[in-house]
Write a protein that holds these residues in place. Sequence first.
Motif, PDB file in Angstrom:
ATOM      1  N   GLN A 202      10.672  44.055  55.830  1.00  0.00           N
ATOM      2  CA  GLN A 202      12.119  43.974  55.633  1.00  0.00           C
ATOM      3  C   GLN A 202      12.602  42.533  55.728  1.00  0.00           C
ATOM      4  N   ALA A 203      12.016  41.765  56.661  1.00  0.00           N
ATOM      5  CA  ALA A 203      12.433  40.372  56.858  1.00  0.00           C
ATOM      6  C   ALA A 203      12.140  39.553  55.607  1.00  0.00           C
ATOM      7  N   VAL A 204      10.932  39.702  55.063  1.00  0.00           N
ATOM      8  CA  VAL A 204      10.537  38.884  53.915  1.00  0.00           C
ATOM      9  C   VAL A 204      11.422  39.190  52.710  1.00  0.00           C
ATOM     10  N   ARG A 205      11.687  40.477  52.482  1.00  0.00           N
ATOM     11  CA  ARG A 205      12.560  40.840  51.369  1.00  0.00           C
ATOM     12  C   ARG A 205      13.914  40.147  51.471  1.00  0.00           C
ATOM     13  N   ARG A 206      14.431  40.119  52.695  1.00  0.00           N
ATOM     14  CA  ARG A 206      15.766  39.543  52.872  1.00  0.00           C
ATOM     15  C   ARG A 206      15.807  38.052  52.637  1.00  0.00           C
ATOM     16  N   VAL A 207      14.694  37.349  52.908  1.00  0.00           N
ATOM     17  CA  VAL A 207      14.763  35.888  52.826  1.00  0.00           C
ATOM     18  C   VAL A 207      14.221  35.356  51.513  1.00  0.00           C
ATOM     19  N   VAL A 208      13.957  36.211  50.535  1.00  0.00           N
ATOM     20  CA  VAL A 208      13.440  35.706  49.249  1.00  0.00           C
ATOM     21  C   VAL A 208      14.396  34.685  48.608  1.00  0.00           C
ATOM     22  N   PRO A 209      15.699  34.936  48.523  1.00  0.00           N
ATOM     23  CA  PRO A 209      16.573  33.908  47.926  1.00  0.00           C
ATOM     24  C   PRO A 209      16.531  32.560  48.645  1.00  0.00           C
ATOM     25  N   PRO A 210      16.696  32.505  49.981  1.00  0.00           N
ATOM     26  CA  PRO A 210      16.576  31.194  50.631  1.00  0.00           C
ATOM     27  C   PRO A 210      15.185  30.580  50.488  1.00  0.00           C
ATOM     28  N   LEU A 211      14.135  31.404  50.414  1.00  0.00           N
ATOM     29  CA  LEU A 211      12.793  30.854  50.217  1.00  0.00           C
ATOM     30  C   LEU A 211      12.683  30.164  48.868  1.00  0.00           C
ATOM     31  N   LEU A 212      13.209  30.821  47.830  1.00  0.00           N
ATOM     32  CA  LEU A 212      13.158  30.219  46.500  1.00  0.00           C
ATOM     33  C   LEU A 212      13.950  28.919  46.478  1.00  0.00           C
ATOM     34  N   ASN A 213      15.028  28.904  47.239  1.00  0.00           N
ATOM     35  CA  ASN A 213      15.827  27.687  47.349  1.00  0.00           C
ATOM     36  C   ASN A 213      14.992  26.539  47.900  1.00  0.00           C
ATOM     37  N   ASP A 214      14.209  26.831  48.934  1.00  0.00           N
ATOM     38  CA  ASP A 214      13.335  25.803  49.492  1.00  0.00           C
ATOM     39  C   ASP A 214      12.258  25.402  48.497  1.00  0.00           C
ATOM     40  N   LEU A 215      11.843  26.358  47.664  1.00  0.00           N
ATOM     41  CA  LEU A 215      10.825  26.072  46.658  1.00  0.00           C
ATOM     42  C   LEU A 215      11.358  25.098  45.607  1.00  0.00           C
ATOM     43  N   VAL A 216      12.594  25.291  45.204  1.00  0.00           N
ATOM     44  CA  VAL A 216      13.235  24.377  44.259  1.00  0.00           C
ATOM     45  C   VAL A 216      13.260  22.977  44.852  1.00  0.00           C
ATOM     46  N   SER A 217      13.626  22.938  46.126  1.00  0.00           N
ATOM     47  CA  SER A 217      13.704  21.667  46.828  1.00  0.00           C
ATOM     48  C   SER A 217      12.322  21.002  46.901  1.00  0.00           C
ATOM     49  N   LEU A 218      11.301  21.822  47.136  1.00  0.00           N
ATOM     50  CA  LEU A 218       9.936  21.298  47.207  1.00  0.00           C
ATOM     51  C   LEU A 218       9.515  20.713  45.862  1.00  0.00           C
ATOM     52  N   GLN A 219       9.934  21.389  44.797  1.00  0.00           N
ATOM     53  CA  GLN A 219       9.567  20.963  43.454  1.00  0.00           C
ATOM     54  C   GLN A 219      10.020  19.514  43.204  1.00  0.00           C
ATOM     55  N   LYS A 220      11.239  19.233  43.588  1.00  0.00           N
ATOM     56  CA  LYS A 220      11.712  17.868  43.325  1.00  0.00           C
ATOM     57  C   LYS A 220      11.185  16.878  44.368  1.00  0.00           C
ATOM     58  N   ASP A 221      11.028  17.337  45.622  1.00  0.00           N
ATOM     59  CA  ASP A 221      10.517  16.429  46.640  1.00  0.00           C
ATOM     60  C   ASP A 221       9.062  16.065  46.395  1.00  0.00           C
ATOM     61  N   SER A 222       8.374  16.838  45.548  1.00  0.00           N
ATOM     62  CA  SER A 222       6.990  16.486  45.236  1.00  0.00           C
ATOM     63  C   SER A 222       6.958  15.120  44.544  1.00  0.00           C
ATOM     64  N   GLY A 223       8.091  14.683  44.013  1.00  0.00           N
ATOM     65  CA  GLY A 223       8.166  13.363  43.389  1.00  0.00           C
ATOM     66  C   GLY A 223       8.007  12.236  44.396  1.00  0.00           C
ATOM     67  N   LEU A 224       8.240  12.534  45.674  1.00  0.00           N
ATOM     68  CA  LEU A 224       8.167  11.480  46.693  1.00  0.00           C
ATOM     69  C   LEU A 224       6.743  11.004  46.941  1.00  0.00           C
ATOM     70  N   ILE A 225       5.744  11.827  46.572  1.00  0.00           N
ATOM     71  CA  ILE A 225       4.375  11.392  46.847  1.00  0.00           C
ATOM     72  C   ILE A 225       4.021  10.160  46.018  1.00  0.00           C
ATOM     73  N   SER A 226       4.894   9.805  45.059  1.00  0.00           N
ATOM     74  CA  SER A 226       4.619   8.607  44.256  1.00  0.00           C
ATOM     75  C   SER A 226       4.542   7.369  45.141  1.00  0.00           C
ATOM     76  N   ILE A 227       5.200   7.400  46.311  1.00  0.00           N
ATOM     77  CA  ILE A 227       5.166   6.198  47.160  1.00  0.00           C
ATOM     78  C   ILE A 227       3.766   5.950  47.715  1.00  0.00           C
ATOM     79  N   LEU A 228       2.907   6.987  47.675  1.00  0.00           N
ATOM     80  CA  LEU A 228       1.537   6.788  48.149  1.00  0.00           C
ATOM     81  C   LEU A 228       0.634   6.307  47.015  1.00  0.00           C
ATOM     82  N   GLY A 229       1.187   6.257  45.791  1.00  0.00           N
ATOM     83  CA  GLY A 229       0.403   5.761  44.676  1.00  0.00           C
ATOM     84  C   GLY A 229      -0.114   6.832  43.741  1.00  0.00           C
ATOM     85  N   ALA A 230       0.123   8.089  44.060  1.00  0.00           N
ATOM     86  CA  ALA A 230      -0.295   9.156  43.155  1.00  0.00           C
ATOM     87  C   ALA A 230       0.510   9.039  41.858  1.00  0.00           C
ATOM     88  N   ILE A 231      -0.146   9.232  40.731  1.00  0.00           N
ATOM     89  CA  ILE A 231       0.565   9.046  39.468  1.00  0.00           C
ATOM     90  C   ILE A 231       1.208  10.361  39.044  1.00  0.00           C
TER      91      ILE A 231
END
Lengths: 291, 271
Positions: A202-231
């Motif tokens: 029941q808990a997981v079902r309820r938090v799917v929308p906020p989880l996806l929200n964090d996933l969207v955020s992760l998608q764009k924050d993955s751009g930050l790894i460029s500071i380590l030199g990853a292309i």
Amino acid sequence: MTRPGWTPSPVQVDRLAYRRRQSVRSTAVAVASTAAVVAVAVLVLTSSPGWPRVRQSFLDPQVALESVPRVLEGLWLNVRIMVVAAVVILVVALALAIARTLRGPVFFPLRAAATAYVDIFRGLPLILVLLLVGFGLPGLRLQGIPTSAVVLGGLALVLTYSAYVAEVFRAGIESVHPSQVAAARSLGLSRGQTMRTVVLPQAVRRVVPPLLNDLVSLQKDSGLISILGAIDAVRAAQISTAQYANFTPYVVAGVLFVLLTIPLTRLTDALARRGGWAGATSGLAGAGELR
Amino acid sequence: MTAPSSTPASGPATLPGSADRSGDAPLLDVRGVRKAFGDHVVLDGVDLAVDAHRCVVLIGASGSGKSTLLRTVDLLEEVDDGVILLEGDDITDPRRDADADRARMGMVFQSFNLFPHMRVLDNVTLASRLVHRVPRRAAQERAREMLERVGLADRAGAFPDELSGGQQQRVAIARSLVHSPRLLLLDEVTSALDPELVGEVLDLLGELKAEGMTMVVATHEMGFARHVADEVCFLHAGRVHERGTPEQVLGSPRQPRTQEFLRRITGAGRA
């Protein structure tokens, strides 16, 4: 919609006509106001003194076209990192959330560690974690520690996002009503069985929308790894920028990131709406269906 | 169902009362149970004995401790003092396996508390499969029997929110009965139902009583108390204030508090 044996009363006919007029009017108002806002924005932009130079160095169609393949290639790395990191994050975060709900003296160290972990990584800026992990870990020169910027960057993303996602899971767990636990325990289910079969689903079902929200955020924050030199997309754009002495590749990367996240945000909205969240309905509906 | 063993350390010594199960010892024996939430004393030394196959009805105002008493018996609340014996076993002993003791009783709640993410059949089989380790096929067969018993065999595949309140409560009763509990605890099971749905649930309880189920029922349904109960207990201020046959307690209560309570819930006269 007329049913046999029923013709709308004059009052109803009048109401329907009024509503039709109103909806034509609101569409017209919406079109007019949108056009006005766009016109003003374009006017302000193009009449600003620096516009010709900005357009030249940020919106050069030739540079955009030539940099797209390279940026896209980088973006593919972002997508792969995002997918792998997301899976690991979900597992780690769920473990953290469950660890924080454990009772009993045996589990004290686990519970305390999970709490401390969440406190620390929610407070640390992601960019600091990236720098510390990216340059600190290889500095230890331990055997088996990866030195690839991609792996280390992914690790930093996992470390930070697990703390956030763990809190989302914990909120979901705590939102399940105690009467559900009482019912399960009254049947003789143990604490663990109750958590696994009654609370977590029941808990997981309820938090799917906020989880996806964090996933969207992760998608764009993955751009930050460029500071380590990853292309990745950001790094690729940076290289193209240097090559053409023109900032347009950054805009290209930005547009691509947005295009990448839009499907996920739409999915989040759709799921949230299905869950009956009033706040998730489109802005076009205004304040909802009620007058 | 066999009684679960108590502490492994108990060795060959027999538990008090476990040998004379067929004798005069009550099935449930609540002795001097106290329970407070903070400074608020809810149960202030409750004594209650229930013999096998008997139906005891608890009445009393909201906050008189009916629900808390049922929840302490089902080990959903820990007692502050006193003991609760089930078939002679002191189930309040912290060394015992509380999960196994809970599995010996069935409890039905005011708001049904069905698991909303599971179909009706899975609600009913959950305890069989997890607690009693019954194979899936056998558990489902037994669950279908119980659903048949409560008249809902055709709704096995539905989700709880597709059922009416009365149907949900009947599923909850089937769920509590599926592992043949020694004792059924019912906490205001009709209070959340529309008036026309109350009857179907009360009829079912009457049938269970006729089949010999031992029940402790907290309720405001005086008609049920009058027709089905063997004994009525009036709870007031955390104690059993008056007890007796339904005719005596509901018909000619001796205590002024009981009289006042009955006057209030039945309006002007006595229903």
